[in-house]
Design a protein around this motif. Sequence first.
Motif, PDB file in Angstrom:
ATOM      1  N   GLU A   3       6.695  15.844   6.908  1.00  0.00           N
ATOM      2  CA  GLU A   3       7.088  17.135   6.898  1.00  0.00           C
ATOM      3  C   GLU A   3       6.050  18.251   6.933  1.00  0.00           C
ATOM      4  N   LEU A   4       4.884  18.169   6.650  1.00  0.00           N
ATOM      5  CA  LEU A   4       3.629  18.903   6.757  1.00  0.00           C
ATOM      6  C   LEU A   4       3.075  19.157   8.278  1.00  0.00           C
ATOM      7  N   ARG A   5       3.502  18.251   8.875  1.00  0.00           N
ATOM      8  CA  ARG A   5       2.960  18.285  10.254  1.00  0.00           C
ATOM      9  C   ARG A   5       3.876  19.176  11.316  1.00  0.00           C
ATOM     10  N   ASP A   6       3.806  20.190  11.471  1.00  0.00           N
ATOM     11  CA  ASP A   6       4.589  21.174  12.033  1.00  0.00           C
ATOM     12  C   ASP A   6       4.031  21.452  13.305  1.00  0.00           C
ATOM     13  N   GLY A   7       2.709  21.158  13.661  1.00  0.00           N
ATOM     14  CA  GLY A   7       1.903  21.625  14.579  1.00  0.00           C
ATOM     15  C   GLY A   7       1.058  22.678  14.312  1.00  0.00           C
ATOM     16  N   GLY A   8       1.392  23.586  13.121  1.00  0.00           N
ATOM     17  CA  GLY A   8       0.479  24.682  12.800  1.00  0.00           C
ATOM     18  C   GLY A   8      -0.702  24.119  11.982  1.00  0.00           C
ATOM     19  N   LEU A   9      -1.459  25.130  11.650  1.00  0.00           N
ATOM     20  CA  LEU A   9      -2.537  24.822  10.712  1.00  0.00           C
ATOM     21  C   LEU A   9      -2.369  24.411   9.498  1.00  0.00           C
ATOM     22  N   VAL A  10      -2.982  23.305   8.865  1.00  0.00           N
ATOM     23  CA  VAL A  10      -2.852  22.769   7.635  1.00  0.00           C
ATOM     24  C   VAL A  10      -4.161  22.998   7.090  1.00  0.00           C
ATOM     25  N   VAL A  11      -4.155  23.887   5.805  1.00  0.00           N
ATOM     26  CA  VAL A  11      -5.408  24.032   5.018  1.00  0.00           C
ATOM     27  C   VAL A  11      -5.071  23.471   3.752  1.00  0.00           C
ATOM     28  N   GLY A  12      -6.257  22.582   3.393  1.00  0.00           N
ATOM     29  CA  GLY A  12      -5.991  22.015   1.793  1.00  0.00           C
ATOM     30  C   GLY A  12      -7.213  22.976   1.009  1.00  0.00           C
ATOM     31  N   PHE A  13      -6.626  22.986  -0.055  1.00  0.00           N
ATOM     32  CA  PHE A  13      -7.629  23.541  -1.097  1.00  0.00           C
ATOM     33  C   PHE A  13      -7.779  22.809  -2.217  1.00  0.00           C
ATOM     34  N   ASP A  14      -8.952  22.581  -2.877  1.00  0.00           N
ATOM     35  CA  ASP A  14      -9.212  22.076  -4.123  1.00  0.00           C
ATOM     36  C   ASP A  14      -8.572  23.098  -5.237  1.00  0.00           C
ATOM     37  N   LEU A  15      -8.498  22.698  -6.464  1.00  0.00           N
ATOM     38  CA  LEU A  15      -7.789  23.642  -7.366  1.00  0.00           C
ATOM     39  C   LEU A  15      -9.034  24.376  -8.287  1.00  0.00           C
ATOM     40  N   ASP A  16      -9.484  23.367  -9.228  1.00  0.00           N
ATOM     41  CA  ASP A  16     -10.380  23.838 -10.029  1.00  0.00           C
ATOM     42  C   ASP A  16     -11.719  24.347  -9.310  1.00  0.00           C
ATOM     43  N   MET A  17     -11.948  25.676  -9.832  1.00  0.00           N
ATOM     44  CA  MET A  17     -12.927  26.545  -9.620  1.00  0.00           C
ATOM     45  C   MET A  17     -13.080  26.792  -7.966  1.00  0.00           C
ATOM     46  N   THR A  18     -12.141  26.528  -7.314  1.00  0.00           N
ATOM     47  CA  THR A  18     -11.713  26.966  -5.802  1.00  0.00           C
ATOM     48  C   THR A  18     -10.732  27.945  -5.904  1.00  0.00           C
ATOM     49  N   LEU A  19      -9.530  27.580  -6.484  1.00  0.00           N
ATOM     50  CA  LEU A  19      -8.589  28.729  -6.544  1.00  0.00           C
ATOM     51  C   LEU A  19      -8.605  29.335  -7.765  1.00  0.00           C
ATOM     52  N   VAL A  20      -8.833  28.646  -8.900  1.00  0.00           N
ATOM     53  CA  VAL A  20      -8.905  29.027 -10.372  1.00  0.00           C
ATOM     54  C   VAL A  20     -10.079  28.864 -11.292  1.00  0.00           C
ATOM     55  N   ASP A  21     -10.254  29.651 -12.046  1.00  0.00           N
ATOM     56  CA  ASP A  21     -11.456  29.505 -12.949  1.00  0.00           C
ATOM     57  C   ASP A  21     -10.768  28.832 -14.266  1.00  0.00           C
ATOM     58  N   SER A  22     -11.139  27.307 -14.046  1.00  0.00           N
ATOM     59  CA  SER A  22     -10.695  26.535 -15.266  1.00  0.00           C
ATOM     60  C   SER A  22     -11.759  26.169 -16.354  1.00  0.00           C
ATOM     61  N   ALA A  23     -12.982  26.785 -16.106  1.00  0.00           N
ATOM     62  CA  ALA A  23     -14.199  26.103 -16.750  1.00  0.00           C
ATOM     63  C   ALA A  23     -14.074  26.374 -18.359  1.00  0.00           C
ATOM     64  N   GLU A  24     -13.589  27.443 -18.550  1.00  0.00           N
ATOM     65  CA  GLU A  24     -13.376  27.564 -20.433  1.00  0.00           C
ATOM     66  C   GLU A  24     -12.479  26.374 -20.706  1.00  0.00           C
ATOM     67  N   GLY A  25     -10.988  26.428 -20.227  1.00  0.00           N
ATOM     68  CA  GLY A  25      -9.904  25.707 -20.549  1.00  0.00           C
ATOM     69  C   GLY A  25     -10.579  23.955 -20.407  1.00  0.00           C
ATOM     70  N   ILE A  26     -10.871  23.808 -19.270  1.00  0.00           N
ATOM     71  CA  ILE A  26     -11.343  22.395 -19.292  1.00  0.00           C
ATOM     72  C   ILE A  26     -12.445  22.101 -20.502  1.00  0.00           C
ATOM     73  N   ALA A  27     -13.445  22.880 -20.659  1.00  0.00           N
ATOM     74  CA  ALA A  27     -14.449  22.950 -21.672  1.00  0.00           C
ATOM     75  C   ALA A  27     -13.931  22.785 -23.012  1.00  0.00           C
ATOM     76  N   ALA A  28     -13.031  23.483 -23.509  1.00  0.00           N
ATOM     77  CA  ALA A  28     -12.227  23.587 -24.794  1.00  0.00           C
ATOM     78  C   ALA A  28     -11.597  22.267 -24.802  1.00  0.00           C
ATOM     79  N   THR A  29     -10.748  21.724 -23.634  1.00  0.00           N
ATOM     80  CA  THR A  29     -10.140  20.437 -23.946  1.00  0.00           C
ATOM     81  C   THR A  29     -10.927  19.192 -24.133  1.00  0.00           C
ATOM     82  N   VAL A  30     -11.852  19.186 -23.248  1.00  0.00           N
ATOM     83  CA  VAL A  30     -12.921  18.052 -23.246  1.00  0.00           C
ATOM     84  C   VAL A  30     -13.369  18.006 -24.888  1.00  0.00           C
ATOM     85  N   THR A  31     -14.133  19.221 -25.269  1.00  0.00           N
ATOM     86  CA  THR A  31     -14.575  19.356 -26.540  1.00  0.00           C
ATOM     87  C   THR A  31     -13.562  18.801 -27.426  1.00  0.00           C
TER      88      THR A  31
END
Length: 189
Positions: A3-31
């Motif tokens: 269903e994603l292959r409609d012949g148009g451009l398909v762009v994938g994005f990573d999430l963490d530190m690509t679209l969102v700054d998650s560093a503080e939340g990840i560090a707090a949770t890992v800690t």
Amino acid sequence: MSELRDGGLVVGFDLDMTLVDSAEGIAATVTAALADFGHVTTAQEVWALNGVPLEQTMTALAPGIDAAAAARRYRELYPRLGVPAIRLLPGALDALAAVKRSGGTTVIVSTKVERAVRLVVEAVGLRVDAVAGGLFAQAKGGYLREVGAHVYVGDHPGDVLAARAAGATSVAVATGPHPASALAAAGAD
């Protein structure tokens, strides 16, 4: 995924530190998760491992730990400790909108488990066509190839490998712990 292959451009994005700054939340949770197992770590140590699968991160920070148990604890804590600290990175919404304006499809492909990806997407108001989680490096590439991705945007050398495995153009952003030179050396376009 056809269903994603409609012949148009398909762009994938990573999430963490690509679209969102998650560093503080990840560090707090890992800690917090490691503290439950008697281990102490710092945000700086966690930052250096950003983008690496969680079980590998736990093992690197606390050798000998039951990495699967520590990862489960992290995932229990993440909605309360990690998600509220997440912020959109500058330009994230514009990048997604540009793909949509061109008639393209946007997908998020993350190392983070899919449940957590969906929590983050909802929390910050991202609108994308598909989400996949729990994938790293070449495994991301397999998903990207399946959905016909033309481009993959990420901040980690593993994201460059993902793009290469998918036969997609690798767009690297130096918003994570890896400098532009390391991303270029990994083969980013």
